[in-house]
Design a protein around this motif. Sequence first.
Motif, PDB file in Angstrom:
ATOM      1  N   GLN A 129       0.825  -1.202   0.000  1.00 32.98           N
ATOM      2  CA  GLN A 129       0.000   0.000   0.000  1.00 32.98           C
ATOM      3  C   GLN A 129       0.860   1.255   0.000  1.00 32.98           C
ATOM      4  O   GLN A 129       0.558   2.223  -0.702  1.00 32.98           O
ATOM      5  CB  GLN A 129      -0.930   0.012   1.217  1.00 32.98           C
ATOM      6  CG  GLN A 129      -2.044  -1.000   1.133  1.00 32.98           C
ATOM      7  CD  GLN A 129      -2.798  -1.121   2.438  1.00 32.98           C
ATOM      8  OE1 GLN A 129      -2.238  -0.931   3.531  1.00 32.98           O
ATOM      9  NE2 GLN A 129      -4.081  -1.466   2.350  1.00 32.98           N
TER      10      GLN A 129
ATOM     11  N   SER B 212      -5.694   1.371  -7.712  1.00 31.73           N
ATOM     12  CA  SER B 212      -6.841   2.072  -7.132  1.00 31.73           C
ATOM     13  C   SER B 212      -7.373   1.334  -5.909  1.00 31.73           C
ATOM     14  O   SER B 212      -7.706   1.951  -4.893  1.00 31.73           O
ATOM     15  CB  SER B 212      -7.938   2.224  -8.185  1.00 31.73           C
ATOM     16  OG  SER B 212      -9.044   2.910  -7.665  1.00 31.73           O
ATOM     17  N   GLN B 213      -7.435   0.008  -5.986  1.00 33.46           N
ATOM     18  CA  GLN B 213      -7.910  -0.795  -4.851  1.00 33.46           C
ATOM     19  C   GLN B 213      -6.967  -0.678  -3.663  1.00 33.46           C
ATOM     20  O   GLN B 213      -7.417  -0.603  -2.513  1.00 33.46           O
ATOM     21  CB  GLN B 213      -8.070  -2.264  -5.262  1.00 33.46           C
ATOM     22  CG  GLN B 213      -8.576  -3.147  -4.135  1.00 33.46           C
ATOM     23  CD  GLN B 213      -9.955  -2.737  -3.640  1.00 33.46           C
ATOM     24  OE1 GLN B 213     -10.837  -2.433  -4.421  1.00 33.46           O
ATOM     25  NE2 GLN B 213     -10.138  -2.709  -2.334  1.00 33.46           N
TER      26      GLN B 213
ATOM     27  N   ARG C 205      -7.761   2.691  -2.156  1.00 32.40           N
ATOM     28  CA  ARG C 205      -9.097   2.670  -1.539  1.00 32.40           C
ATOM     29  C   ARG C 205      -9.055   1.923  -0.204  1.00 32.40           C
ATOM     30  O   ARG C 205      -9.600   2.387   0.804  1.00 32.40           O
ATOM     31  CB  ARG C 205     -10.107   2.013  -2.480  1.00 32.40           C
ATOM     32  CG  ARG C 205     -11.537   2.080  -1.988  1.00 32.40           C
ATOM     33  CD  ARG C 205     -12.551   1.500  -2.968  1.00 32.40           C
ATOM     34  NE  ARG C 205     -12.342   1.962  -4.330  1.00 32.40           N
ATOM     35  CZ  ARG C 205     -11.943   1.183  -5.352  1.00 32.40           C
ATOM     36  NH1 ARG C 205     -11.727  -0.108  -5.170  1.00 32.40           N
ATOM     37  NH2 ARG C 205     -11.790   1.681  -6.558  1.00 32.40           N
ATOM     38  N   THR C 206      -8.387   0.774  -0.176  1.00 31.46           N
ATOM     39  CA  THR C 206      -8.277  -0.006   1.055  1.00 31.46           C
ATOM     40  C   THR C 206      -7.503   0.762   2.115  1.00 31.46           C
ATOM     41  O   THR C 206      -7.886   0.778   3.293  1.00 31.46           O
ATOM     42  CB  THR C 206      -7.597  -1.363   0.769  1.00 31.46           C
ATOM     43  OG1 THR C 206      -8.377  -2.071  -0.200  1.00 31.46           O
ATOM     44  CG2 THR C 206      -7.471  -2.197   2.026  1.00 31.46           C
TER      45      THR C 206
ATOM     46  N   GLU D  36      -7.233   4.032   2.384  1.00 30.38           N
ATOM     47  CA  GLU D  36      -8.094   5.106   2.876  1.00 30.38           C
ATOM     48  C   GLU D  36      -9.146   4.575   3.851  1.00 30.38           C
ATOM     49  O   GLU D  36      -9.425   5.212   4.870  1.00 30.38           O
ATOM     50  CB  GLU D  36      -8.772   5.821   1.703  1.00 30.38           C
ATOM     51  CG  GLU D  36      -7.810   6.662   0.887  1.00 30.38           C
ATOM     52  CD  GLU D  36      -8.442   7.308  -0.325  1.00 30.38           C
ATOM     53  OE1 GLU D  36      -8.016   8.419  -0.677  1.00 30.38           O
ATOM     54  OE2 GLU D  36      -9.357   6.715  -0.937  1.00 30.38           O
ATOM     55  N   GLU D  37      -9.696   3.424   3.555  1.00 30.52           N
ATOM     56  CA  GLU D  37     -10.692   2.832   4.452  1.00 30.52           C
ATOM     57  C   GLU D  37     -10.064   2.443   5.787  1.00 30.52           C
ATOM     58  O   GLU D  37     -10.656   2.672   6.842  1.00 30.52           O
ATOM     59  CB  GLU D  37     -11.345   1.621   3.790  1.00 30.52           C
ATOM     60  CG  GLU D  37     -12.280   1.996   2.658  1.00 30.52           C
ATOM     61  CD  GLU D  37     -12.766   0.798   1.852  1.00 30.52           C
ATOM     62  OE1 GLU D  37     -12.406  -0.352   2.183  1.00 30.52           O
ATOM     63  OE2 GLU D  37     -13.496   1.019   0.870  1.00 30.52           O
TER      64      GLU D  37
ATOM     65  N   MET E  49      -9.487  10.487   3.527  1.00 28.54           N
ATOM     66  CA  MET E  49      -9.239  10.573   2.088  1.00 28.54           C
ATOM     67  C   MET E  49      -7.809  11.056   1.904  1.00 28.54           C
ATOM     68  O   MET E  49      -7.427  12.075   2.491  1.00 28.54           O
ATOM     69  CB  MET E  49     -10.215  11.540   1.426  1.00 28.54           C
ATOM     70  CG  MET E  49     -11.662  11.094   1.473  1.00 28.54           C
ATOM     71  SD  MET E  49     -11.978   9.523   0.612  1.00 28.54           S
ATOM     72  CE  MET E  49     -11.618   9.974  -1.056  1.00 28.54           C
TER      73      MET E  49
ATOM     74  N   ARG F 171      -9.706  13.614  -5.878  1.00 29.52           N
ATOM     75  CA  ARG F 171      -9.803  13.176  -7.271  1.00 29.52           C
ATOM     76  C   ARG F 171     -10.307  14.335  -8.105  1.00 29.52           C
ATOM     77  O   ARG F 171     -11.333  14.923  -7.802  1.00 29.52           O
ATOM     78  CB  ARG F 171     -10.745  11.985  -7.408  1.00 29.52           C
ATOM     79  CG  ARG F 171     -10.097  10.634  -7.102  1.00 29.52           C
ATOM     80  CD  ARG F 171      -9.992  10.386  -5.649  1.00 29.52           C
ATOM     81  NE  ARG F 171      -9.606   8.982  -5.365  1.00 29.52           N
ATOM     82  CZ  ARG F 171      -9.286   8.566  -4.188  1.00 29.52           C
ATOM     83  NH1 ARG F 171      -9.307   9.388  -3.147  1.00 29.52           N
ATOM     84  NH2 ARG F 171      -8.941   7.311  -3.995  1.00 29.52           N
TER      85      ARG F 171
END
Length: 84
Positions: A8, A36-37, A40-41, A43-44, A49, A53
């Motif tokens: 990551q 992107s995944q 996203r992971t 950030e989660e 954020m 974007r």
Amino acid sequence: MSPPTLQQLVAFRAVARHGGFSAAADELQMSQPAVSQQIRTLEEQLGVMLFERRPRGTVLSSSGEALLQFALSTLDALDAFSIE
């Protein structure tokens, strides 16, 4: 909250450097959805954020700026470490 994985952090650094997911994916020889995944992971996991974007790329958020400093120092330290 679990800590970021090395994968990551590498993906995050590449997106931050290139200002976009496609160029980061090219550098990392990954697909754009895979990069992107990863983001996203991340950030989660962190609950923030990391990028804003925009139509012409991504820009680091203030949280992203803070994480970038951590990612750079961590990855630089790992690059400097060698076992003789």
